[in-house]
Each structure stands twice: as C-alpha cells, then as structure tokens.
Design an enzyme around this catalytic site. Structure first.
Site, PDB file in Angstrom:
ATOM      1  N   ASN A  59       0.843  -0.926  -0.029  1.00  0.00           N
ATOM      2  CA  ASN A  59       0.130   0.236   0.211  1.00  0.00           C
ATOM      3  C   ASN A  59       1.095   1.069   0.143  1.00  0.00           C
ATOM      4  O   ASN A  59       0.144   2.418   0.791  1.00  0.00           O
ATOM      5  CB  ASN A  59      -0.644   0.397   1.223  1.00  0.00           C
ATOM      6  CG  ASN A  59      -2.180  -1.167   1.144  1.00  0.00           C
ATOM      7  OD1 ASN A  59      -1.876  -1.673   0.681  1.00  0.00           O
ATOM      8  ND2 ASN A  59      -1.651  -1.902   2.381  1.00  0.00           N
ATOM      9  N   HIS A  89     -14.092  -1.966   7.261  1.00  0.00           N
ATOM     10  CA  HIS A  89     -13.077  -2.496   7.126  1.00  0.00           C
ATOM     11  C   HIS A  89     -12.890  -3.474   8.800  1.00  0.00           C
ATOM     12  O   HIS A  89     -13.857  -3.211   9.375  1.00  0.00           O
ATOM     13  CB  HIS A  89     -11.828  -2.163   7.907  1.00  0.00           C
ATOM     14  CG  HIS A  89      -9.957  -2.885   8.259  1.00  0.00           C
ATOM     15  ND1 HIS A  89      -9.774  -2.862   9.537  1.00  0.00           N
ATOM     16  CD2 HIS A  89      -9.428  -2.505   7.057  1.00  0.00           C
ATOM     17  CE1 HIS A  89      -8.176  -3.307   8.810  1.00  0.00           C
ATOM     18  NE2 HIS A  89      -8.349  -3.163   7.567  1.00  0.00           N
ATOM     19  N   GLU A 132     -15.222   3.735   4.501  1.00  0.00           N
ATOM     20  CA  GLU A 132     -14.436   3.976   4.110  1.00  0.00           C
ATOM     21  C   GLU A 132     -14.588   5.365   3.163  1.00  0.00           C
ATOM     22  O   GLU A 132     -15.487   5.084   2.523  1.00  0.00           O
ATOM     23  CB  GLU A 132     -13.842   2.653   3.846  1.00  0.00           C
ATOM     24  CG  GLU A 132     -13.960   2.001   4.867  1.00  0.00           C
ATOM     25  CD  GLU A 132     -12.645   0.808   3.748  1.00  0.00           C
ATOM     26  OE1 GLU A 132     -11.983   0.645   3.237  1.00  0.00           O
ATOM     27  OE2 GLU A 132     -13.005  -0.749   5.085  1.00  0.00           O
ATOM     28  N   SER A 154     -10.617  -0.975   1.066  1.00  0.00           N
ATOM     29  CA  SER A 154      -9.374  -1.493   0.606  1.00  0.00           C
ATOM     30  C   SER A 154      -9.191  -2.606   0.016  1.00  0.00           C
ATOM     31  O   SER A 154      -8.065  -3.173  -0.828  1.00  0.00           O
ATOM     32  CB  SER A 154      -8.694  -2.195   1.824  1.00  0.00           C
ATOM     33  OG  SER A 154      -9.835  -2.899   3.110  1.00  0.00           O
ATOM     34  N   ASP A 196     -13.156   6.274   7.934  1.00  0.00           N
ATOM     35  CA  ASP A 196     -12.678   5.620   7.395  1.00  0.00           C
ATOM     36  C   ASP A 196     -11.223   5.773   6.339  1.00  0.00           C
ATOM     37  O   ASP A 196     -11.420   5.644   5.161  1.00  0.00           O
ATOM     38  CB  ASP A 196     -12.046   4.025   7.772  1.00  0.00           C
ATOM     39  CG  ASP A 196     -10.618   3.626   7.884  1.00  0.00           C
ATOM     40  OD1 ASP A 196      -9.681   4.093   7.640  1.00  0.00           O
ATOM     41  OD2 ASP A 196     -10.865   2.303   7.899  1.00  0.00           O
ATOM     42  N   HIS A 244      -7.101   4.284   3.225  1.00  0.00           N
ATOM     43  CA  HIS A 244      -6.697   3.947   1.617  1.00  0.00           C
ATOM     44  C   HIS A 244      -6.649   5.520   1.074  1.00  0.00           C
ATOM     45  O   HIS A 244      -6.541   5.386  -0.479  1.00  0.00           O
ATOM     46  CB  HIS A 244      -7.155   3.711   0.681  1.00  0.00           C
ATOM     47  CG  HIS A 244      -6.722   1.733   1.575  1.00  0.00           C
ATOM     48  ND1 HIS A 244      -5.551   1.330   0.947  1.00  0.00           N
ATOM     49  CD2 HIS A 244      -7.080   1.006   2.853  1.00  0.00           C
ATOM     50  CE1 HIS A 244      -5.240  -0.205   1.909  1.00  0.00           C
ATOM     51  NE2 HIS A 244      -6.007   0.410   2.845  1.00  0.00           N
ATOM     52  N   LYS A 289       0.203   4.114   4.998  1.00  0.00           N
ATOM     53  CA  LYS A 289      -0.308   4.032   3.139  1.00  0.00           C
ATOM     54  C   LYS A 289       0.129   4.696   2.452  1.00  0.00           C
ATOM     55  O   LYS A 289       2.347   4.786   2.230  1.00  0.00           O
ATOM     56  CB  LYS A 289      -1.797   4.087   3.239  1.00  0.00           C
ATOM     57  CG  LYS A 289      -2.189   2.436   3.082  1.00  0.00           C
ATOM     58  CD  LYS A 289      -2.485   2.081   4.781  1.00  0.00           C
ATOM     59  CE  LYS A 289      -3.188   1.356   4.705  1.00  0.00           C
ATOM     60  NZ  LYS A 289      -4.120   0.542   6.282  1.00  0.00           N
TER      61      LYS A 289
END
Length: 383
Positions: A44, A130, A170, A174, A199, A202, A229
């Site tokens: 990542n 997640h 998110e 992910s 979240d 990413h 990341k």
C-alpha cells in the site's frame, strides 16, 4: 493427555490448510527468471515513499531531535513536541479542531468504536467496512446495521429508520478499490442529524492534500487517517472536534494504557506530509500508472472492476486458482496479493494488484503480459 487448547489449535490449522485458507508469514522474495524485473505490486505504499532517501533522513533527524522511543503512554510522559507538531499539521490540512495519534490504523478504529459506542447506540455502516471497525463495534455492544455497499438509497433507508445516530464508511475501500460517495453521505447524515465517520486510510495523501477530493471536517465529523499507506511510514490518527478528542483521550483504554507512537515516527509522518505537499508530481505519476494498467489490461482481455484507484482487483472467484495465479506470478518476479474468504465473500477471491507512483511503464507492461498468459493457460474466466 493433550491440552484442549492444543487440540483446538491443531484442528483449526489443519482445517485452514486443507481449505487453502491458512495465513502464513513469508519473507519478501521473488523468482529466478533473470529476464523479468522483480517488482512488488502487493503493498500500500502508493507514492513509493517507504524507501525514499528523503524520509530515511527525516527519520534519522527525528530520532536525533526527539528520541527513538516515547517511553510511556501519552497521558504519562509519552506525549511530546513531535506528536503535537504532527497533530497540528493534520488539523491544518483537514480543518478538524483536534487530533490524537495511534500506533496503527487498526488500533485507532478499534479504540474509536469501543470508546464512543455502548449497547444503547445504533451504528450504521457500509457492508464492506474494515474488520477493525466491525470488531470495535461488536466489542462496544452497539447494534450494528449495514447498508448495501456504496448504495445511497440503502443508506438513506437506514438513516430514516435510525436517525440521530452514526454512519460509517471508508473513503477508498481496501479490497475493491472503489470510492465512497462522501458528499452524498454527508448530506444524508446532516438531514438525519447523524454523524459521519470516515476511515480515510486508503485515500489520505493519495490525492492533493488540500484539494477538493480530500476529506475534510466539513464532510466528516470524525476522520481516521493512517500513515502506513501513502505516507510510507507507520501510525494513525483520529481527527474530530475538540470535545470528541478530549472524550477519547480521557476514556480510550488503548490510548491510556499503550506506549505512545515513537516521536521519531511522528516526526517522520509530519515530514512525509510536507514532502507530498512539495511533490505534486507523485499523485500524477500514480494516476498515470493506474490509467496505463487499466488500458493494457483491457487490451489484453483482462476483465477489471470499475475501480479508478491504485487498488485494482481482478476477481477470479476460486481460492485455489487465485493462489495458483499469484504463485505463478511470483515465480516470474511479480508479487501480488491473493485475497480469499473470509477477507472477501466466498466465491469472490481475487488478485489485489496495487499500483504505486514508482512503478515504471516497463514493469506494468510485463505484469499485464504475464497475467494475461496465466489467465489464458489456466482457463480462468474472471468475473
């Protein structure tokens, strides 16, 4: 006589081995084909900063200036100038009033959920959030209800049914690599007097940190960002109002009873943010590589998902075939993620290919060529 726990461990490991679901650590290594560049498409580190000379120097300088270890929890003597410097930087970028640091994104999410919610709360979450979020909510005792992935109508229905609560998503998912409709979700939450928690693990740092695509306090009541990341280092942060952060500092057991993030790592994350701010070419390079991979894959007949981010899943479906393709690619010098259930739903096993700004066109071309050959040779029809 064997201990009952020994029996349980033996049986579960054997079952996982038999079903191809046994997780094991492996040292990073590649194949022996000298005609192929050994390259990692599994991590990542989206901007390629984890091995940069500039950040190595920043870590060294941070250690010299602030020390290697925090020595104690933040509420004892483990909260120092480097932590405050990073927190202020994160607040300046996002517009949140306050911030607190953690050693990992998993611990930040878990601490947030377990501290904020109790059995009297209802938490509305995207179906694909997640594991750290799910575990934290379950541990809190709150009622978890989940809306269809990225489905505004489904989210609206649950918010109408459970107003005055919290919705969690998110920013970039992910495993699928798709982006949440943050603007629409934020408007829905405001309509139903509910908080929005994002979240942003990413997403943070991959786009312009101050740009319109970045998540800010105007959209999210609480934002979780990670440093492992795009920033290429370690740690995480929760960003929110001063009252929320004060409550978490006073009550989050993980924060109270854990040694604080290393001051050297806090300074490193601060330096990584400053480096990204001065390097607008990095996100541009990443976007160019994503576009190149998608174009070459389409031309080669490889079916892709709609993801436009660095995370490019190729759905194979079968666990064993997914592992076979990943292992064959490794022998050719390409490391990719092989994601199987229960991380993803059964029948949705996939290669998780992640692009970064440092991949070259030659490396991407070679990966796609090898992948196309393997998918054809194994007669896999990815869906």
């Amino acid at each position: 006589m064997a201990h009952p726990l020994t029996d349980k461990i033996t049986q579960q490991l054997a079952q996982q081995q038999a079903t191809g679901l046994l997780r094991q650590r492996k040292l990073l290594g590649f194949g022996t084909d000298t005609n192929v560049i050994n390259v990692d498409f599994s991590h990542n580190d989206y901007l390629g900063l984890a091995s940069s000379v500039e950040l190595a120097q920043a870590l060294y300088q941070g250690a010299l200036t602030y020390g290697v270890g925090s020595k104690a929890s933040p509420l004892v003597s483990g909260y120092g100038a480097a932590h405050q410097l990073l927190e202020q930087k994160l607040c300046d970028i996002t517009g949140h009033q306050a911030c607190m640091l953690f050693c990992s994104g998993f611990s930040a999410n878990s601490a947030l959920m377990k501290t904020l919610f109790t059995s009297t709360d209802v938490v509305i979450a995207d179906k694909l959030v997640h594991a750290s979020i799910i575990d934290g909510i379950v541990d809190s005792g709150a009622k978890l209800v989940r809306y269809l992935h990225n489905d505004i109508d489904s989210a609206a229905h649950l918010l109408a049914k459970h107003p005055n609560n919290v919705l969690i998503t998110e920013s970039v998912f992910s495993m699928d690599g798709d982006s949440a409709p943050i603007k629409a979700l934020s408007a829905l939450c405001q309509q139903h007097n509910s908080w929005l928690i994002v979240d942003d693990a990413h997403g943070f740092g991959v786009v312009d940190l101050h740009g319109c695509a970045a998540i800010t306090a105007k959209q999210a009541d609480i934002q979780v960002v990670t440093f492992g990341k795009a920033l290429g280092c370690q740690g995480a942060a929760i960003l929110a109002s001063q009252d929320i952060i004060d409550f978490l500092v006073a009550n989050a057991r993980h924060y109270i009873y854990s040694t604080a993030l290393s001051p050297a790592n806090a300074y490193l994350a601060f330096s990584a943010i400053e480096f990204i701010e001065k390097s607008p070419h990095l996100p541009s390079q990443l976007n160019g590589n994503i576009a190149l991979f998608r174009r070459l894959s389409t031309e080669a007949g490889i079916k892709l998902t709609a993801s436009q981010t660095a995370i490019q899943p190729i759905i194979i479906g079968d666990n064993s075939l997914t592992m076979a393709v990943a292992e064959s690619l490794a022998l050719k010098g390409f490391k990719v993620g092989a994601i199987r259930s229960p991380t993803v739903p059964a029948g949705r096993a996939r290669l998780r290919i992640t692009l970064n700004a440092q991949h070259t066109p030659a490396q991407i071309n070679q990966l796609v060529a090898q992948l196309a050959l393997l998918l054809t040779d194994l007669s896999i029809e990815n869906q």
